[in-house]
Every structure is written in C-alpha cells, then in structure tokens.
Design a protein around this motif. Sequence first.
Motif, PDB file in Angstrom:
ATOM      1  N   GLN A 104       0.948  -1.227  -0.303  1.00  0.00           N
ATOM      2  CA  GLN A 104       0.110  -0.058   0.016  1.00  0.00           C
ATOM      3  C   GLN A 104       0.986   1.138   0.067  1.00  0.00           C
ATOM      4  N   ARG A 105       0.503   2.378  -0.610  1.00  0.00           N
ATOM      5  CA  ARG A 105       1.151   3.436  -0.579  1.00  0.00           C
ATOM      6  C   ARG A 105       0.101   4.565  -0.677  1.00  0.00           C
ATOM      7  N   LYS A 106       0.439   5.895   0.005  1.00  0.00           N
ATOM      8  CA  LYS A 106      -0.327   6.877  -0.152  1.00  0.00           C
ATOM      9  C   LYS A 106      -0.748   7.608  -1.446  1.00  0.00           C
ATOM     10  N   ALA A 107      -1.888   7.846  -1.582  1.00  0.00           N
ATOM     11  CA  ALA A 107      -2.201   8.592  -2.981  1.00  0.00           C
ATOM     12  C   ALA A 107      -1.249   9.938  -3.060  1.00  0.00           C
ATOM     13  N   GLU A 108      -1.122  10.121  -4.296  1.00  0.00           N
ATOM     14  CA  GLU A 108      -0.422  11.155  -4.818  1.00  0.00           C
ATOM     15  C   GLU A 108      -1.274  12.419  -5.088  1.00  0.00           C
ATOM     16  N   THR A 109      -1.164  13.384  -5.195  1.00  0.00           N
ATOM     17  CA  THR A 109      -2.116  14.607  -5.694  1.00  0.00           C
ATOM     18  C   THR A 109      -2.235  14.663  -6.985  1.00  0.00           C
ATOM     19  N   SER A 110      -1.134  14.678  -7.686  1.00  0.00           N
ATOM     20  CA  SER A 110      -1.012  14.827  -8.940  1.00  0.00           C
ATOM     21  C   SER A 110      -1.793  13.676  -9.920  1.00  0.00           C
ATOM     22  N   ASP A 111      -2.125  14.217 -11.208  1.00  0.00           N
ATOM     23  CA  ASP A 111      -2.926  13.102 -11.866  1.00  0.00           C
ATOM     24  C   ASP A 111      -1.957  11.962 -12.271  1.00  0.00           C
ATOM     25  N   GLU A 112      -0.681  12.119 -12.207  1.00  0.00           N
ATOM     26  CA  GLU A 112       0.165  11.084 -12.550  1.00  0.00           C
ATOM     27  C   GLU A 112       0.174  10.038 -11.467  1.00  0.00           C
ATOM     28  N   GLY A 113      -0.063  10.571 -10.276  1.00  0.00           N
ATOM     29  CA  GLY A 113      -0.075   9.740  -8.928  1.00  0.00           C
ATOM     30  C   GLY A 113      -1.296   8.774  -9.195  1.00  0.00           C
ATOM     31  N   LEU A 114      -2.435   9.604  -9.749  1.00  0.00           N
ATOM     32  CA  LEU A 114      -3.914   8.777  -9.733  1.00  0.00           C
ATOM     33  C   LEU A 114      -3.589   7.820 -10.997  1.00  0.00           C
ATOM     34  N   SER A 115      -2.942   7.947 -12.140  1.00  0.00           N
ATOM     35  CA  SER A 115      -2.866   7.069 -13.125  1.00  0.00           C
ATOM     36  C   SER A 115      -1.984   5.765 -12.651  1.00  0.00           C
ATOM     37  N   LEU A 116      -0.894   6.121 -11.806  1.00  0.00           N
ATOM     38  CA  LEU A 116      -0.066   5.199 -11.244  1.00  0.00           C
ATOM     39  C   LEU A 116      -0.866   4.344 -10.502  1.00  0.00           C
ATOM     40  N   ASP A 117      -1.821   4.864  -9.547  1.00  0.00           N
ATOM     41  CA  ASP A 117      -2.673   4.058  -8.635  1.00  0.00           C
ATOM     42  C   ASP A 117      -3.696   3.193  -9.337  1.00  0.00           C
ATOM     43  N   LEU A 118      -4.214   4.016 -10.427  1.00  0.00           N
ATOM     44  CA  LEU A 118      -5.284   3.095 -11.261  1.00  0.00           C
ATOM     45  C   LEU A 118      -4.400   1.934 -11.972  1.00  0.00           C
ATOM     46  N   TYR A 119      -3.343   1.993 -12.421  1.00  0.00           N
ATOM     47  CA  TYR A 119      -2.760   0.962 -12.874  1.00  0.00           C
ATOM     48  C   TYR A 119      -2.251  -0.125 -12.084  1.00  0.00           C
ATOM     49  N   ALA A 120      -1.883   0.435 -10.700  1.00  0.00           N
ATOM     50  CA  ALA A 120      -1.584  -0.670  -9.744  1.00  0.00           C
ATOM     51  C   ALA A 120      -2.937  -1.385  -9.295  1.00  0.00           C
ATOM     52  N   ALA A 121      -3.986  -0.705  -9.284  1.00  0.00           N
ATOM     53  CA  ALA A 121      -5.311  -1.448  -9.071  1.00  0.00           C
ATOM     54  C   ALA A 121      -5.668  -2.364 -10.187  1.00  0.00           C
ATOM     55  N   LEU A 122      -5.670  -1.829 -11.309  1.00  0.00           N
ATOM     56  CA  LEU A 122      -5.777  -2.990 -12.457  1.00  0.00           C
ATOM     57  C   LEU A 122      -4.875  -4.121 -12.335  1.00  0.00           C
ATOM     58  N   ASN A 123      -3.500  -3.894 -11.846  1.00  0.00           N
ATOM     59  CA  ASN A 123      -2.901  -4.905 -11.892  1.00  0.00           C
ATOM     60  C   ASN A 123      -3.251  -6.115 -10.774  1.00  0.00           C
ATOM     61  N   LEU A 124      -4.375  -5.656  -9.790  1.00  0.00           N
ATOM     62  CA  LEU A 124      -4.698  -6.549  -8.946  1.00  0.00           C
ATOM     63  C   LEU A 124      -5.678  -7.544  -9.549  1.00  0.00           C
ATOM     64  N   LEU A 125      -6.153  -7.378 -10.770  1.00  0.00           N
ATOM     65  CA  LEU A 125      -7.281  -8.192 -11.277  1.00  0.00           C
ATOM     66  C   LEU A 125      -6.718  -9.214 -12.026  1.00  0.00           C
ATOM     67  N   THR A 126      -7.494 -10.319 -12.112  1.00  0.00           N
ATOM     68  CA  THR A 126      -7.365 -11.338 -13.195  1.00  0.00           C
ATOM     69  C   THR A 126      -7.233 -10.675 -14.469  1.00  0.00           C
ATOM     70  N   PRO A 127      -6.647 -11.395 -15.482  1.00  0.00           N
ATOM     71  CA  PRO A 127      -6.577 -11.008 -16.946  1.00  0.00           C
ATOM     72  C   PRO A 127      -8.143 -10.843 -17.380  1.00  0.00           C
ATOM     73  N   HIS A 128      -8.989 -11.686 -17.172  1.00  0.00           N
ATOM     74  CA  HIS A 128     -10.440 -11.661 -17.651  1.00  0.00           C
ATOM     75  C   HIS A 128     -11.041 -10.368 -16.934  1.00  0.00           C
ATOM     76  N   GLU A 129     -10.713 -10.294 -15.458  1.00  0.00           N
ATOM     77  CA  GLU A 129     -11.405  -9.018 -14.842  1.00  0.00           C
ATOM     78  C   GLU A 129     -10.962  -7.830 -15.426  1.00  0.00           C
ATOM     79  N   ARG A 130      -9.723  -7.702 -15.730  1.00  0.00           N
ATOM     80  CA  ARG A 130      -8.921  -6.334 -16.181  1.00  0.00           C
ATOM     81  C   ARG A 130      -9.476  -6.058 -17.645  1.00  0.00           C
TER      82      ARG A 130
END
Length: 181
Positions: A104-130
């Motif tokens: 886990q990591r703290k959310a960044e305030t920038s749009d880049e931080g949100l993009s990284l967090d969204l990619y990290a969240a997508l990586n949690l998913l199985t390939p079919h879920e993603r």
Amino acid sequence: MNTLNDISLVARAAECGDRTAFNELVVRYQSPIRRFFLNQTAGDVPLSDDLAQDTFIKAYLHLSHFRGASAFSTWLYRIAYNVFYDHIRRHQPTEDLSASSIPQRKAETSDEGLSLDLYAALNLLTPHERTCITLQLIEGQSIDRIAQITGMVQGTVKSHLFRGKEKMATYLKQNGYDRKR
C-alpha cells in the motif's frame, strides 16, 4: 463510428487490396486499441504498441474472414483480446492477487499519481477481470459487446465486472481515494 463506412472500407481492402482503405481503418481504431492494451499492460507503452501492431497485422491478414455478423470494431477488439491472451500465455504466468498482497502507498495529489494508482489497481485483477473493466469503463463497451469480444456469456462478464470493481475500489480506498471527500 459509422458501421456502413467500416464495412465499405473492409470490402475495399479485402476484395480490391486497397491499402488506403485499410489504412483508414487503422487510423480510426489505433487509439482505442492502443488504449485497450495500455490498460491491459499497466501502462507499458512499448508492449502496448507492439500488441496493437500485431492486432492490425492479424486483422489485415484475416480481413477476408470478417463476415459482418458484428461491427468491425467488435471483430477488431476480439483479435486484440486474443493477441493479448496469446502474449500472456507465452510470457507470463498469471496469478489472482488479493488486495492485501499488494504493498500500500499514499495517494499522490497529481494526475500522474492517480494514473499510477489506477494501473496498480488494474494489476490486482485477473486478466479476465481487467479486460472486462477496461472494455466497459475505459472503452465504453456494453456488456453485450464485451461478451461478443471475449466469447464469454453475459453472466460471466457481469461477474468479472463486479469482482474487478470491488477489488479496485478496495485498493483505491486503502490508498486514500474515498468518495466522502
């Protein structure tokens, strides 16, 4: 996109060998296909570009197999889906990761931080879920179209969407993104 125009371009490219017609299809669909792969690969631009190129090469080589039973975009996404899963089978064993196994990591305030967090969240998913999440939430595809693209029944698509959204929401809440702001 204009379905009749797509069919006309496919016919010109397949029957007459008109490369300009196929180029128009590539220009029309390259951004959505690259975006699909970018989300599937968690932002790996070079890999996404390679997979998109493979998709268009396969589409060009098999253009005569397009029967018009679905929209050209559905057929093209089906090829992209198969290209992605062929890549996974060749290069990566997949695991179903739980939210607790990702640091886990703290959310960044920038749009880049949100993009990284969204990619990290997508990586949690199985390939079919993603795939289902990407096609619905990012590409705007309906459940029916996702079922056509993936070859899954609609109930399975809905299950993947539900589980994927739950995993992503849990991860994002744990990292400081909360709807109560």
